[in-house]
Motif scaffolding. Structure first.
Motif, PDB file in Angstrom:
ATOM      1  N   VAL A  85      10.655 124.427  82.923  1.00  0.00           N
ATOM      2  CA  VAL A  85      11.192 125.789  82.838  1.00  0.00           C
ATOM      3  C   VAL A  85      12.163 125.857  81.674  1.00  0.00           C
ATOM      4  O   VAL A  85      12.811 124.864  81.327  1.00  0.00           O
ATOM      5  CB  VAL A  85      11.878 126.233  84.150  1.00  0.00           C
ATOM      6  CG1 VAL A  85      10.887 126.242  85.297  1.00  0.00           C
ATOM      7  CG2 VAL A  85      13.060 125.352  84.487  1.00  0.00           C
ATOM      8  N   GLU A  86      12.242 127.022  81.055  1.00  0.00           N
ATOM      9  CA  GLU A  86      13.131 127.224  79.914  1.00  0.00           C
ATOM     10  C   GLU A  86      13.919 128.500  80.132  1.00  0.00           C
ATOM     11  O   GLU A  86      13.355 129.529  80.523  1.00  0.00           O
ATOM     12  CB  GLU A  86      12.301 127.337  78.632  1.00  0.00           C
ATOM     13  CG  GLU A  86      13.119 127.508  77.377  1.00  0.00           C
ATOM     14  CD  GLU A  86      12.242 127.565  76.138  1.00  0.00           C
ATOM     15  OE1 GLU A  86      12.354 128.557  75.395  1.00  0.00           O
ATOM     16  OE2 GLU A  86      11.440 126.631  75.923  1.00  0.00           O
ATOM     17  N   ASP A  87      15.223 128.434  79.884  1.00  0.00           N
ATOM     18  CA  ASP A  87      16.059 129.621  80.044  1.00  0.00           C
ATOM     19  C   ASP A  87      16.265 130.312  78.697  1.00  0.00           C
ATOM     20  O   ASP A  87      15.695 129.902  77.674  1.00  0.00           O
ATOM     21  CB  ASP A  87      17.390 129.277  80.720  1.00  0.00           C
ATOM     22  CG  ASP A  87      18.313 128.422  79.867  1.00  0.00           C
ATOM     23  OD1 ASP A  87      17.978 128.117  78.699  1.00  0.00           O
ATOM     24  OD2 ASP A  87      19.376 128.047  80.378  1.00  0.00           O
ATOM     25  N   GLN A  88      17.080 131.367  78.692  1.00  0.00           N
ATOM     26  CA  GLN A  88      17.311 132.144  77.481  1.00  0.00           C
ATOM     27  C   GLN A  88      18.011 131.343  76.383  1.00  0.00           C
ATOM     28  O   GLN A  88      17.913 131.669  75.208  1.00  0.00           O
ATOM     29  CB  GLN A  88      18.135 133.400  77.806  1.00  0.00           C
ATOM     30  CG  GLN A  88      17.421 134.369  78.730  1.00  0.00           C
ATOM     31  CD  GLN A  88      16.139 134.917  78.124  1.00  0.00           C
ATOM     32  OE1 GLN A  88      16.048 135.177  76.933  1.00  0.00           O
ATOM     33  NE2 GLN A  88      15.131 135.093  78.955  1.00  0.00           N
ATOM     34  N   MET A  89      18.728 130.300  76.753  1.00  0.00           N
ATOM     35  CA  MET A  89      19.426 129.452  75.769  1.00  0.00           C
ATOM     36  C   MET A  89      18.522 128.315  75.264  1.00  0.00           C
ATOM     37  O   MET A  89      18.987 127.398  74.605  1.00  0.00           O
ATOM     38  CB  MET A  89      20.697 128.860  76.399  1.00  0.00           C
ATOM     39  CG  MET A  89      21.661 129.908  76.918  1.00  0.00           C
ATOM     40  SD  MET A  89      22.358 130.926  75.631  1.00  0.00           S
ATOM     41  CE  MET A  89      23.414 129.751  74.849  1.00  0.00           C
ATOM     42  N   ARG A  90      17.244 128.360  75.647  1.00  0.00           N
ATOM     43  CA  ARG A  90      16.227 127.366  75.283  1.00  0.00           C
ATOM     44  C   ARG A  90      16.485 125.982  75.884  1.00  0.00           C
ATOM     45  O   ARG A  90      16.011 124.973  75.391  1.00  0.00           O
ATOM     46  CB  ARG A  90      16.049 127.274  73.779  1.00  0.00           C
ATOM     47  CG  ARG A  90      15.526 128.560  73.198  1.00  0.00           C
ATOM     48  CD  ARG A  90      15.255 128.422  71.725  1.00  0.00           C
ATOM     49  NE  ARG A  90      14.886 129.707  71.174  1.00  0.00           N
ATOM     50  CZ  ARG A  90      13.644 130.069  70.877  1.00  0.00           C
ATOM     51  NH1 ARG A  90      12.665 129.225  71.076  1.00  0.00           N
ATOM     52  NH2 ARG A  90      13.396 131.255  70.381  1.00  0.00           N
ATOM     53  N   GLN A  91      17.264 125.959  76.951  1.00  0.00           N
ATOM     54  CA  GLN A  91      17.472 124.715  77.691  1.00  0.00           C
ATOM     55  C   GLN A  91      16.270 124.529  78.611  1.00  0.00           C
ATOM     56  O   GLN A  91      15.855 125.460  79.289  1.00  0.00           O
ATOM     57  CB  GLN A  91      18.752 124.799  78.505  1.00  0.00           C
ATOM     58  CG  GLN A  91      19.031 123.558  79.301  1.00  0.00           C
ATOM     59  CD  GLN A  91      20.263 123.703  80.156  1.00  0.00           C
ATOM     60  OE1 GLN A  91      20.423 124.690  80.857  1.00  0.00           O
ATOM     61  NE2 GLN A  91      21.138 122.715  80.084  1.00  0.00           N
ATOM     62  N   ARG A  92      15.711 123.341  78.629  1.00  0.00           N
ATOM     63  CA  ARG A  92      14.529 123.059  79.448  1.00  0.00           C
ATOM     64  C   ARG A  92      14.888 122.064  80.541  1.00  0.00           C
ATOM     65  O   ARG A  92      15.623 121.110  80.327  1.00  0.00           O
ATOM     66  CB  ARG A  92      13.396 122.506  78.587  1.00  0.00           C
ATOM     67  CG  ARG A  92      12.843 123.554  77.648  1.00  0.00           C
ATOM     68  CD  ARG A  92      11.730 123.032  76.798  1.00  0.00           C
ATOM     69  NE  ARG A  92      11.151 124.120  76.012  1.00  0.00           N
ATOM     70  CZ  ARG A  92      10.221 123.956  75.094  1.00  0.00           C
ATOM     71  NH1 ARG A  92       9.719 122.755  74.852  1.00  0.00           N
ATOM     72  NH2 ARG A  92       9.756 124.985  74.430  1.00  0.00           N
ATOM     73  N   ARG A  93      14.323 122.312  81.716  1.00  0.00           N
ATOM     74  CA  ARG A  93      14.489 121.425  82.868  1.00  0.00           C
ATOM     75  C   ARG A  93      13.110 121.157  83.457  1.00  0.00           C
ATOM     76  O   ARG A  93      12.198 121.956  83.324  1.00  0.00           O
ATOM     77  CB  ARG A  93      15.389 122.058  83.918  1.00  0.00           C
ATOM     78  CG  ARG A  93      16.807 122.197  83.392  1.00  0.00           C
ATOM     79  CD  ARG A  93      17.801 122.422  84.504  1.00  0.00           C
ATOM     80  NE  ARG A  93      19.139 122.370  83.962  1.00  0.00           N
ATOM     81  CZ  ARG A  93      19.892 121.279  83.900  1.00  0.00           C
ATOM     82  NH1 ARG A  93      19.455 120.157  84.389  1.00  0.00           N
ATOM     83  NH2 ARG A  93      21.093 121.330  83.388  1.00  0.00           N
TER      84      ARG A  93
END
Length: 149
Positions: A85-93
């Protein structure tokens, strides 16, 4: 690195399915020791709509659980799958690992669309543990329609 307190990652801009065999071994242990795992894998993006949320909770007895919730009309496998998954800050988990326990995918609700419309299915993915942050190089990073809002 996030603490292991309860948190939510709302407003996801990307959810992709990857094969758990493409994940590095002991990904949880790597993340717990401060190492950001690197993943280079073919992926299949999920066409989701509405709000998608990744949430982590820790119960009073110390059990940790991650829940990924989203709505989609895509066919998603119920086993042998991991999620990036990727959030708006382009951090991926990552939700999933090479070793057990594996994520459990449940259909929460399916709504049949009107003629000419796609059906809507609400999915809930639960996984024991904290979703590690990863550096992920997915095969289609440069040609994705990505949500910006």
């Amino acid at each position: 690195m996030l603490s292991s307190a309860d948190f939510q990652m709302p407003g996801l801009r990307r959810i992709a399915i990857i094969d758990p065999a493409d994940l590095p071994p002991l990904i949880r242990e790597m993340a717990a020791s401060g190492i950001v795992p690197v993943i280079s894998s073919p992926a299949r993006d999920i066409d989701f709509f509405g709000d998608a949320v990744l949430a982590f909770t820790r119960s009073e007895d110390g059990k940790e659980s991650t829940t990924l919730s989203f709505s989609s009309s895509d066919c998603i496998p119920f086993y042998d799958v991991a999620f990036i998954v990727e959030d708006q800050m382009r951090q991926r988990r990552v939700v999933g690992a090479l070793e057990p326990p594996f994520p459990v995918l449940k259909v929460v609700r399916t709504t049949a669309g009107a003629p000419g419309q796609k059906r809507s299915t609400d999915f809930s993915v639960t996984w024991p543990g904290f979703p590690p942050e990863v550096t992920a190089y997915l095969d289609d990073d440069d040609r994705l329609p990505i949500r910006d809002s």
